[in-house]
Design a protein around this motif. Structure first.
Motif, PDB file in Angstrom:
ATOM      1  N   UNK A 159      73.631 -13.163  51.008  1.00 16.66           N
ATOM      2  CA  UNK A 159      74.426 -12.112  50.364  1.00 16.66           C
ATOM      3  C   UNK A 159      75.211 -12.652  49.179  1.00 16.66           C
ATOM      4  N   UNK A 160      75.761 -13.865  49.340  1.00 12.81           N
ATOM      5  CA  UNK A 160      76.530 -14.476  48.240  1.00 12.81           C
ATOM      6  C   UNK A 160      75.631 -14.784  47.052  1.00 12.81           C
ATOM      7  N   UNK A 161      74.437 -15.329  47.356  1.00  9.34           N
ATOM      8  CA  UNK A 161      73.505 -15.632  46.255  1.00  9.34           C
ATOM      9  C   UNK A 161      73.170 -14.354  45.498  1.00  9.34           C
ATOM     10  N   UNK A 162      72.997 -13.267  46.260  1.00 11.91           N
ATOM     11  CA  UNK A 162      72.668 -12.002  45.620  1.00 11.91           C
ATOM     12  C   UNK A 162      73.825 -11.536  44.727  1.00 11.91           C
ATOM     13  N   UNK A 163      75.063 -11.764  45.195  1.00 15.74           N
ATOM     14  CA  UNK A 163      76.217 -11.382  44.374  1.00 15.74           C
ATOM     15  C   UNK A 163      76.277 -12.205  43.088  1.00 15.74           C
ATOM     16  N   UNK A 164      75.890 -13.498  43.206  1.00 18.60           N
ATOM     17  CA  UNK A 164      75.882 -14.358  42.011  1.00 18.60           C
ATOM     18  C   UNK A 164      74.880 -13.804  40.993  1.00 18.60           C
ATOM     19  N   UNK A 165      73.705 -13.424  41.491  1.00 16.93           N
ATOM     20  CA  UNK A 165      72.660 -12.917  40.604  1.00 16.93           C
ATOM     21  C   UNK A 165      73.119 -11.607  39.940  1.00 16.93           C
ATOM     22  N   UNK A 185      65.856  -8.262  51.158  1.00 17.42           N
ATOM     23  CA  UNK A 185      65.773  -9.386  52.093  1.00 17.42           C
ATOM     24  C   UNK A 185      67.034  -9.550  52.948  1.00 17.42           C
ATOM     25  N   UNK A 186      68.000  -8.649  52.773  1.00 18.26           N
ATOM     26  CA  UNK A 186      69.287  -8.848  53.452  1.00 18.26           C
ATOM     27  C   UNK A 186      69.443  -7.906  54.644  1.00 18.26           C
ATOM     28  N   UNK A 187      70.293  -8.305  55.605  1.00 14.19           N
ATOM     29  CA  UNK A 187      70.488  -7.406  56.747  1.00 14.19           C
ATOM     30  C   UNK A 187      71.319  -6.188  56.321  1.00 14.19           C
ATOM     31  N   UNK A 188      71.286  -5.134  57.126  1.00 16.89           N
ATOM     32  CA  UNK A 188      71.875  -3.859  56.693  1.00 16.89           C
ATOM     33  C   UNK A 188      73.363  -3.913  56.367  1.00 16.89           C
ATOM     34  N   UNK A 192      74.748  -3.025  52.723  1.00 18.21           N
ATOM     35  CA  UNK A 192      75.713  -1.964  52.460  1.00 18.21           C
ATOM     36  C   UNK A 192      76.877  -2.490  51.624  1.00 18.21           C
ATOM     37  N   UNK A 193      77.387  -3.666  51.967  1.00 16.97           N
ATOM     38  CA  UNK A 193      78.554  -4.158  51.228  1.00 16.97           C
ATOM     39  C   UNK A 193      78.176  -4.474  49.780  1.00 16.97           C
ATOM     40  N   UNK A 194      76.968  -4.979  49.560  1.00 19.53           N
ATOM     41  CA  UNK A 194      76.548  -5.264  48.180  1.00 19.53           C
ATOM     42  C   UNK A 194      76.380  -3.963  47.394  1.00 19.53           C
ATOM     43  N   UNK A 195      75.799  -2.958  48.029  1.00 17.34           N
ATOM     44  CA  UNK A 195      75.614  -1.690  47.316  1.00 17.34           C
ATOM     45  C   UNK A 195      76.947  -1.047  46.969  1.00 17.34           C
ATOM     46  N   UNK A 196      77.906  -1.132  47.904  1.00 20.66           N
ATOM     47  CA  UNK A 196      79.241  -0.593  47.597  1.00 20.66           C
ATOM     48  C   UNK A 196      79.828  -1.305  46.396  1.00 20.66           C
ATOM     49  N   UNK A 197      79.614  -2.625  46.374  1.00 24.25           N
ATOM     50  CA  UNK A 197      80.145  -3.390  45.255  1.00 24.25           C
ATOM     51  C   UNK A 197      79.462  -3.021  43.936  1.00 24.25           C
ATOM     52  N   UNK A 198      78.153  -2.830  43.993  1.00 27.64           N
ATOM     53  CA  UNK A 198      77.423  -2.434  42.783  1.00 27.64           C
ATOM     54  C   UNK A 198      78.018  -1.125  42.245  1.00 27.64           C
TER      55      UNK A 198
END
Ligand SMILES: Nc1ncnc2c1ncn2[C@@H]1O[C@H](COP(=O)(O)OP(=O)(O)OP(=O)(O)O)[C@@H](O)[C@H]1O
Ligand SMILES: [Mg+2]
Length: 332
Positions: A159-165, A185-188, A192-198
């Motif tokens: 998840x962190x790597x995805x946030x870096x990207x 590739x990430x668990x739900x 969800x937390x990444x999508x909220x951040x996006x």
């Protein structure tokens, strides 16, 4: 949407030269995205989503050819730009979070080194120190401790790597960010937390998003409008201002996608996938490419390719009438 168009794709066709012949992967797709809008794009594996995304970035690999149409981003035709102009334009106007983005990071360089490289590649006059400061600020924006600048990618969670990207994709405040399966590739929970951040970042910076996924539930959740692709063609596109009192209309293929969504209280036998499999580019069925799998097929479908036509708040490429689409979409 009343904003200006940020992306305008007209009649785009793209294909690959293969040992067995020329394979059309994107066939006459038109798509407009306005300022601040999120447009989702769904469809089964191989339907041409990534090919369309790479064509928009003008990053198609060798063997891939744009055979028709045009692409304008912020009113500029990206296929008419010179190399240097394109280099400046990419990431400042349009950027992309690639499918399997986690593998885009270089495993033997720290996060900080990679971010600094990105800044300085765009602005060689930027000092290393300034680039480091900008990188730390970006990490803070995606809620990662700037101390992580010294970490290698493997020391970060997926998840962190995805946030870096994602941080790198928004570094130059682009007007459009293309996200190709950004959380697959990430668990739900992490997803969800990444999508909220996006969505928060979008609120803050105002970029538009082309959000690509095979997960129709996810796409519906975050998009203002949703396009459905099948065999290289856009077969359905909704309006941004849906008349909420009307039940939604679907292309027969999209009906299948919706029926394949598992619900918590549905037994296994109530979830029906779409029978058959999508066609491959070198052996496309004539007429509507979905007709061999379509439960509502009629004579015209096997010979005439349907164009996108308006049915209420939707554009749907199908020979059925609006009333037929409506009754089939809402039949149990
Ligand atoms: N480099 C290539 N050479 C030849 N054919 C290719 C190449 N890349 C993609 N294709 C073909 O083009 C079609 C569209 O592929 P694309 O990767 O755009 O699909 P996709 O919708 O992104 O699929 P997925 O959901 O699996 O990512 C497929 O039939 C694929 O096999
Ligand atoms: Mg893809």
């Amino acid at each position: 949407m009343t904003g200006k168009p940020v992306l305008d794709v007209r009649n785009l066709s793209v294909g690959y030269m293969t040992p067995r012949g020329f394979a059309t992967a994107v066939d006459g797709v038109s798509l407009t995205i306005h300022e601040g809008e999120t447009v989702g794009l769904v469809g089964e594996s191989g339907c041409g989503k990534s090919t369309l995304a790479m064509a928009i970035m003008r990053l198609l690999g060798p063997g891939a050819y744009v055979t028709g149409g045009r692409i304008r981003i912020a009113d500029r035709d990206i296929y008419r730009m010179g190399r240097e102009e394109l280099r400046q334009f990419r990431w400042t106007h349009v950027s992309m979070v690639f499918q399997s983005a986690m593998n885009v990071l270089n495993p033997v360089r720290t996060i900080g080194e990679q971010m600094v490289d990105t800044f300085r590649a765009h602005d060689p006059r930027m000092s290393k120190r300034e680039a480091m400061e900008r990188s730390a600020e970006l990490l803070r924006i995606v809620r990662i401790d700037p101390a992580r600048l010294g970490s290698f990618p493997h020391e970060l969670s997926g998840g962190m790597r995805q946030r870096v990207v994602i941080a790198i994709a928004i570094a130059f405040k682009p007007k459009l960010v293309i996200m190709d399966e950004p959380t697959t590739a990430l668990d739900v929970v992490v997803q969800r937390s990444i999508l909220e951040q996006v969505m928060e970042l979008q609120e803050q910076f105002g970029f538009s998003i082309l959000f690509i996924s095979h997960d129709i539930t996810l796409v519906n959740r975050i998009s203002n409008r949703v396009g459905v692709m099948y065999a290289g063609r856009l077969v359905e596109m909704s309006d941004s201002q849906l008349a909420t009192e009307e039940p939604p209309l679907y292309h027969p293929y999209a009906m299948g996608l919706h029926r394949a969504i598992p619900t918590l209280d549905a037994g296994d036998d109530e979830i029906s996938g779409i029978p058959g499999s999508p066609p491959v580019p070198l052996s496309m069925p004539p007429g509507c490419a979905f007709h061999p799998r379509c439960p509502y097929v009629r004579d015209a479908c096997a010979s005439i390719k349907p164009d996108l036509t308006r049915h209420g708040d939707y554009q749907i490429a199908c020979h059925l009438t609006t009333d037929e689409l409506r009754s089939f979409a809402h039949a149990d």
